[in-house]
Design a protein around this motif. Structure first.
Motif, PDB file in Angstrom:
ATOM      1  N   GLN A 112       0.827  -1.118  -0.011  1.00  0.00           N
ATOM      2  CA  GLN A 112       0.062   0.035  -0.061  1.00  0.00           C
ATOM      3  C   GLN A 112       0.768   1.222  -0.026  1.00  0.00           C
ATOM      4  OE1 GLN A 112      -3.200  -0.326  -0.201  1.00  0.00           O
ATOM      5  NE2 GLN A 112      -3.468  -2.619   0.496  1.00  0.00           N
TER       6      GLN A 112
ATOM      7  N   GLU B 228      -6.240  10.594   2.530  1.00  0.00           N
ATOM      8  CA  GLU B 228      -6.832  10.740   1.085  1.00  0.00           C
ATOM      9  C   GLU B 228      -8.428  11.179   1.627  1.00  0.00           C
ATOM     10  OE1 GLU B 228      -5.435  10.656  -1.116  1.00  0.00           O
ATOM     11  OE2 GLU B 228      -3.312   9.518  -0.605  1.00  0.00           O
TER      12      GLU B 228
ATOM     13  N   LEU C 280     -11.457   1.743   7.693  1.00  0.00           N
ATOM     14  CA  LEU C 280     -10.663   2.364   6.834  1.00  0.00           C
ATOM     15  C   LEU C 280     -10.526   3.951   7.059  1.00  0.00           C
ATOM     16  CD1 LEU C 280     -12.232   0.726   3.611  1.00  0.00           C
ATOM     17  CD2 LEU C 280      -9.760   0.307   4.285  1.00  0.00           C
ATOM     18  N   GLY C 281      -9.193   4.084   7.491  1.00  0.00           N
ATOM     19  CA  GLY C 281      -9.005   5.443   7.728  1.00  0.00           C
ATOM     20  C   GLY C 281     -10.073   6.210   8.952  1.00  0.00           C
TER      21      GLY C 281
ATOM     22  N   ALA D  90      -9.170  -7.825   7.988  1.00  0.00           N
ATOM     23  CA  ALA D  90      -9.276  -7.087   6.811  1.00  0.00           C
ATOM     24  C   ALA D  90     -10.434  -7.752   6.164  1.00  0.00           C
ATOM     25  CB  ALA D  90      -7.920  -7.322   6.044  1.00  0.00           C
TER      26      ALA D  90
ATOM     27  N   TRP E 213     -13.348 -10.852   0.468  1.00  0.00           N
ATOM     28  CA  TRP E 213     -13.240  -9.443   0.131  1.00  0.00           C
ATOM     29  C   TRP E 213     -12.804  -9.606  -1.640  1.00  0.00           C
ATOM     30  CZ3 TRP E 213      -9.599 -11.758   3.412  1.00  0.00           C
ATOM     31  CH2 TRP E 213      -8.391 -12.390   2.940  1.00  0.00           C
TER      32      TRP E 213
ATOM     33  N   HIS F  86      -7.492  -0.210  -2.229  1.00  0.00           N
ATOM     34  CA  HIS F  86      -6.137   0.227  -2.114  1.00  0.00           C
ATOM     35  C   HIS F  86      -5.808   1.383  -2.831  1.00  0.00           C
ATOM     36  CE1 HIS F  86      -6.454  -2.092  -5.837  1.00  0.00           C
ATOM     37  NE2 HIS F  86      -5.447  -1.260  -6.237  1.00  0.00           N
ATOM     38  N   ARG F  87      -6.807   1.932  -3.598  1.00  0.00           N
ATOM     39  CA  ARG F  87      -6.514   3.103  -4.410  1.00  0.00           C
ATOM     40  C   ARG F  87      -7.069   4.601  -3.639  1.00  0.00           C
ATOM     41  NH1 ARG F  87      -8.641   2.689 -10.309  1.00  0.00           N
ATOM     42  NH2 ARG F  87      -7.732   4.780 -10.309  1.00  0.00           N
ATOM     43  N   ALA F  88      -6.040   5.541  -3.777  1.00  0.00           N
ATOM     44  CA  ALA F  88      -6.200   6.861  -3.010  1.00  0.00           C
ATOM     45  C   ALA F  88      -7.370   7.315  -3.749  1.00  0.00           C
ATOM     46  CB  ALA F  88      -5.015   7.758  -3.429  1.00  0.00           C
ATOM     47  N   VAL F  89      -7.896   7.214  -4.892  1.00  0.00           N
ATOM     48  CA  VAL F  89      -9.029   8.010  -5.449  1.00  0.00           C
ATOM     49  C   VAL F  89     -10.420   7.438  -4.740  1.00  0.00           C
ATOM     50  CG1 VAL F  89      -8.454   8.702  -7.739  1.00  0.00           C
ATOM     51  CG2 VAL F  89      -9.183   6.283  -7.334  1.00  0.00           C
TER      52      VAL F  89
ATOM     53  N   HIS G  76     -10.858   6.543  -1.601  1.00  0.00           N
ATOM     54  CA  HIS G  76     -10.858   7.503  -0.237  1.00  0.00           C
ATOM     55  C   HIS G  76     -10.916   9.022  -0.483  1.00  0.00           C
ATOM     56  CE1 HIS G  76      -9.567   3.498   1.233  1.00  0.00           C
ATOM     57  NE2 HIS G  76      -8.735   3.588   0.486  1.00  0.00           N
ATOM     58  N   GLN G  77     -10.559   9.370  -1.654  1.00  0.00           N
ATOM     59  CA  GLN G  77     -10.712  10.721  -1.843  1.00  0.00           C
ATOM     60  C   GLN G  77     -12.313  11.168  -2.182  1.00  0.00           C
ATOM     61  OE1 GLN G  77      -8.038  11.535  -5.113  1.00  0.00           O
ATOM     62  NE2 GLN G  77      -6.101  11.471  -3.645  1.00  0.00           N
TER      63      GLN G  77
ATOM     64  N   THR H 150     -14.753   9.195  -1.270  1.00  0.00           N
ATOM     65  CA  THR H 150     -15.475   9.108  -0.291  1.00  0.00           C
ATOM     66  C   THR H 150     -15.526  10.390   0.480  1.00  0.00           C
ATOM     67  OG1 THR H 150     -14.881   6.601  -0.095  1.00  0.00           O
ATOM     68  CG2 THR H 150     -15.479   7.825   2.071  1.00  0.00           C
TER      69      THR H 150
END
Lengths: 252, 243
Positions: free
Chosen positions: A56, A190, B117-118, B148, B171, B177-180, B182-183, B185
């Motif tokens: 990651q 993010e 997640l975050g 997980a 799962w 796993h992708r930043a986009v 979470h962005q 979201t």
């Protein structure tokens, strides 16, 4: 300034940061930026293995989403995955060669699209365990020699120490908890990029730049500040918005 | 371990707590979830037990969340795992009310993993250890794997529509796993004035519903080709928004 002097400065900077209660993301991001300077590469990223053994993204020399997305493609394929699995560095990989495209069909074309022609993957090692990889990219072919690769490994070792030195409340199972904590912080940041971008009507990259500038100016840890924004305990209107900010369209 | 992961599939009929406890070789397992919050509440909700095995795990969950102190509340607050497989080593003043009560129950150690997640907090995964000692490296790795998988299961469980069962792992390789993702979201949570958890659920539901990858939908949101604030008829392409 010679590279040796610059290198000494970087290690002092990192050592200073480790003394105080530091923010792992901020420090790793600075370290990635230093890799770019010292090794004269174009971009650098740091990836950590999650509990499932998938890599990651944890930090990058610049926070542009396109670089983060390229790094993220290595959750299942790419030079860092091989480096992580074998524990050995993979250096001076020519992305223009057909072998690279054949080995990593999703990673290589994306890297080429961003203008990268060569890449290197250096393991993040903790004793006999590999916890992630440092990834370097070049837009022009310039072979890294043995000394430079040794330097890259030294910077990777600093990154590992940084991640595992982070303090926690209790000592037990510290390593495991710290790896997960760093990954959680990354996702949180993010999410906050998205929150701020939407409030300000800017791109996520611009939103992050403003967020980080404010955090640094006020000596706030990125992770704590991000959490406060999400919890609503900080009023985001007090953060100077990027210059081109415009309120998003309002729908009735 | 494979059996424990299979138990998370929709319609498997197996009890994830019981299979999990067996696979991990621990004395007890509980999964508690935060109730879906109304907008603007964060962090203060007590989780509710969803799966547990054996009964002791349920008693432990109720005890720590009633008292509001313990590894679960700590892990929920800071968002990282709290691992205390040997309660003898814990300072008595850390959880002054809980510790004596827990020892009476016969619990020797506890490990709590936050599921999320975050800033998205879904619940807690709690292991009880008995006197056989702490978790070894393998157990810890397996516990993380299960945590997980549980995270994705809880996300799926919160979707309105049921997904078709498949033969894959519980799962899906769905781009978390992708930043986009979470962005997007974060952006959706502002567009709809909802918590991040609900925003992620909406994003995933939309992706499944339109048979697209969540990462592709997230790219559209981040590029402002798709917005979720609407008149109730679903996400839409903004007027004048092109590619």
């Amino acid at each position: 300034m010679t590279r040796e002097q610059r290198l000494a400065e970087v290690f002092v900077e990192i050592a200073d940061s480790l003394i105080d209660d530091f923010d792992v993301l901020d420090l790793l991001q600075r370290l990635s930026a230093r890799c770019v300077e010292l090794l004269e590469v174009s971009a650098a990223g740091i990836l950590l293995a999650d509990p499932r053994g998938e890599l990651q993204v944890i930090a990058a020399s610049d926070e542009h989403t396109r670089l983060l997305e390229l790094l993220a493609r290595q959750h299942d394929q790419g030079p860092c995955v091989e480096c992580f699995r074998t524990g050995s560095a993979r250096t001076n990989i020519d992305l223009g060669r057909p072998e690279a495209a054949a080995a990593w069909p999703r990673f290589t074309p994306k890297a080429r699209e961003l203008g990268f022609v060569a890449t290197h993957a250096i393991p993040l090692r903790l004793r006999d365990r590999v916890v992630g990889a440092l990834n370097l990219f070049q837009t022009s072919v310039h072979r890294l020699d043995d000394d430079e690769i040794a330097l890259a490994q030294a910077l990777a070792d600093v990154a590992t120490i940084t991640i595992l030195q982070q303090r926690t409340l209790e000592k037990s199972y510290v390593e495991n908890t710290q790896l997960n904590s760093a990954l959680t912080s990354r996702i949180l940041v993010e999410q906050v990029k998205g929150v701020l971008a939407e409030r300000w009507g800017t791109s996520v990259d611009e939103a992050f730049a403003a967020f980080r500038a404010y955090a640094r100016a006020h000596h706030l840890r990125l992770t704590d500040f991000a959490r406060q924004i999400v919890d609503g305990t900080v009023d985001t209107s007090t953060i100077p918005a990027p210059e081109n900010a415009q309120p998003p369209e309002i729908y009735e | 371990m494979a059996e424990a992961l299979r138990s998370l599939r929709p319609g498997s009929g197996a009890d994830p707590a019981e299979t999990g406890a067996r696979a991990l070789g621990v004395a007890g397992v509980a999964v508690s979830v935060f109730p879906m919050p109304s907008a603007d509440t964060n962090g203060t909700r007590a989780p509710e037990p969803l799966w547990w095995y054996p009964e002791l795990s349920l008693r432990f969950e109720e005890l720590q969340f009633t008292l509001g102190e313990g590894p679960g509340p700590d892990a929920a607050r800071v968002g990282i795992a709290v691992l205390e497989p040997d309660l003898d080593r814990v300072r008595p003043d850390r959880w002054p009310v809980l510790l004596p009560a827990v020892r009476q129950l016969g619990v020797d150690g506890v490990c709590c993993f936050p599921l999320g997640l975050g800033a998205v907090r879904l619940g807690m995964f709690t292991l009880l250890c008995d006197g056989r000692g702490g978790l070894d490296g393998r157990q810890l790795a397996d516990a993380n794997t299960l945590a997980a998988a549980l995270t994705v299961t809880l996300l799926d469980g919160r979707r309105p529509a049921d997904r078709k069962d498949d033969d894959g792992l519980p799962w899906p390789a769905d781009g978390l796993h992708r930043a986009v993702v979470h962005q997007a979201t974060g952006m959706i949570s502002v567009q709809l004035a909802i918590p991040l958890t609900e925003a992620l659920v909406r994003l995933r539901a939309f992706a499944y519903g339109s048979e697209r990858l969540i990462g592709d939908v997230a790219e559209d949101v981040v590029a402002r080709r798709l917005r979720f604030d609407d008149d109730g008829s679903g996400p839409r392409v903004p007027v004048g928004g092109e590619g």
